[in-house]
Design an enzyme around this catalytic site. Sequence first.
Site, mmCIF file in Angstrom:
data_model
loop_
_atom_site.group_PDB
_atom_site.id
_atom_site.type_symbol
_atom_site.label_atom_id
_atom_site.label_comp_id
_atom_site.label_asym_id
_atom_site.label_seq_id
_atom_site.Cartn_x
_atom_site.Cartn_y
_atom_site.Cartn_z
ATOM 1 N N HIS A 135 8.032 3.080 -0.175
ATOM 2 C CA HIS A 135 7.136 3.727 0.804
ATOM 3 C C HIS A 135 8.003 4.528 1.774
ATOM 4 O O HIS A 135 9.165 4.178 2.006
ATOM 5 C CB HIS A 135 6.385 2.618 1.543
ATOM 6 C CG HIS A 135 5.338 3.079 2.506
ATOM 7 N ND1 HIS A 135 5.629 3.512 3.770
ATOM 8 C CD2 HIS A 135 3.987 3.156 2.382
ATOM 9 C CE1 HIS A 135 4.506 3.838 4.393
ATOM 10 N NE2 HIS A 135 3.494 3.629 3.573
ATOM 11 N N ASP A 212 11.022 -4.856 2.301
ATOM 12 C CA ASP A 212 9.737 -4.359 2.764
ATOM 13 C C ASP A 212 8.676 -5.232 2.093
ATOM 14 O O ASP A 212 8.373 -5.069 0.911
ATOM 15 C CB ASP A 212 9.592 -2.887 2.359
ATOM 16 C CG ASP A 212 8.207 -2.340 2.673
ATOM 17 O OD1 ASP A 212 7.297 -3.136 2.969
ATOM 18 O OD2 ASP A 212 8.038 -1.108 2.611
ATOM 19 N N GLN A 215 3.388 -5.239 1.072
ATOM 20 C CA GLN A 215 2.376 -5.448 0.025
ATOM 21 C C GLN A 215 2.556 -6.789 -0.683
ATOM 22 O O GLN A 215 1.829 -7.087 -1.624
ATOM 23 C CB GLN A 215 2.430 -4.308 -1.004
ATOM 24 C CG GLN A 215 2.122 -2.939 -0.438
ATOM 25 C CD GLN A 215 0.664 -2.766 0.004
ATOM 26 O OE1 GLN A 215 -0.197 -3.598 -0.285
ATOM 27 N NE2 GLN A 215 0.389 -1.692 0.711
ATOM 28 N N LYS A 238 -2.638 -5.602 6.849
ATOM 29 C CA LYS A 238 -2.822 -5.655 5.394
ATOM 30 C C LYS A 238 -3.157 -7.074 4.948
ATOM 31 O O LYS A 238 -3.307 -7.342 3.764
ATOM 32 C CB LYS A 238 -1.564 -5.172 4.684
ATOM 33 C CG LYS A 238 -1.261 -3.700 4.963
ATOM 34 C CD LYS A 238 -0.183 -3.190 4.060
ATOM 35 C CE LYS A 238 0.412 -1.882 4.512
ATOM 36 N NZ LYS A 238 -0.511 -0.754 4.454
ATOM 37 N N CYS A 376 1.808 7.714 0.783
ATOM 38 C CA CYS A 376 3.040 7.632 1.594
ATOM 39 C C CYS A 376 4.223 7.197 0.729
ATOM 40 O O CYS A 376 5.095 6.433 1.171
ATOM 41 C CB CYS A 376 2.887 6.693 2.786
ATOM 42 S SG CYS A 376 1.618 7.213 3.914
#
Length: 418
Positions: A135, A212, A215, A238, A376
């Site tokens: 991302h 990261d 997700q 999220k 993104c």
Amino acid sequence: MSANPKQAREDHFERDMAQYRADFPALVQEVNGHPLAFLDSAASSQRAQPVIDAVTHYETHDHANVHRGVHTLSQRATESYEGARESVQRFINGASTREVVFTRGTTESINLVAQCFAGPRLSAGDEVLITHLEHHANIVPWQMLCERTGAKLIVAHVEDDGSVPAENVTSRFTDRTRILAISAVSNALGTVLPLDEIIPAAKAADITVVVDGAQAVPHQQVDVQALGADFFAFSAHKMVGPTGIGVLWGRETLLDAMPPWQGGGDMIETVTLEKSTWNTLPYKFEAGTPNISGAVGLGAAVEYLQGVGMDNISRYEHLLLNVLTEQLEAQGDVRIVGTAPGKAAVVSFLMDGVHPHDLGTIVDHHGVAVRTGHHCAMPIMQRFDVPGTARASLAFYNNRDDIDALVASLATVRKLFK
Ligand code: C6P
């Protein structure tokens, strides 16, 4: 009910999971005259009622500034804020609350690491390693840092199916690799990266690992100690929590050795006009009045998710992912972009001859919310030579009706554009 006992157990499980949809008031509405089928949770999930209630209760009864007042409301606010930090620490199995820094979200968490950890340590010729599917939040801060320090950004290859075998990353390690910044799960393709193989290899090569986790945290149990990374970033919005709040988890020794991020109230121990000294962790990185109600909402979100059970969420979302994938594959004119084995609950796709934005607009007329565009993650779109995709992303509050609504709306897209 199926005669097959295994299938019967699956049916039972699916019915059990279906009850959680009722906890999400935003899902009970019509959009453009159709029941809402919300398939855009990778962008931002809907809020669970207990999260809304916790935030409303805080705003209604307990609000005051934190860490500052001796009065009752300030103490209540502080207890709620710090209670949320404890909930987050338990949720990700951090070793201590000192390792849990509240930020605005994943983007700010990664920027914090880039500027305060990597910034002072990188020199010209050092290497920061990322993958092609990151991302922008895990690309741009590193590009900016490389520009400033003369370090080089190295990019690990993503295979044609969207997978990233560990070898693609570990083969790029050199004696100049200082930082590996890598997603746990791709937001654009749904690829789950083999961090359990990659991180031990990176640590053996003395590379600092920044994950990261934006997700990953909503879909699977995360244990930061077992994972073995150095930093782990994620966002509340999220994972059924509010916007404007997220977490940087970092190893205490590393956070301790870092200079502060921003200067101001609460991050100091003493201030004279000549010099200031810094507060202890994690407050050193939380200058100014924080997003207290956001933290309260995040605390409620992780408690709620734990109540549902992350293993149940994973299992149910995989069931839905299989249904969605099969139904899209059966369309004939639909191509799925990103078919790595063991994916998470994200399906990026294209319909022959139809621009993704047109597709997104038409399905919205049928109450179906999908994201369209580059998500993104422009470099991975360039890698697959597509301008963008339509992306259906699932959460545990989705059901088969949502998938059926998407597939039915694709028939209208076909009629209008082909
Ligand atoms: N992805 C999506 O539609 P923030 O905006 O800071 O909460 O999260 C940024 C971010 C970082 N990494 C990954 C893997 C992400 O998916 C996101 C956010 C959203 O896919 C909005 S662009």
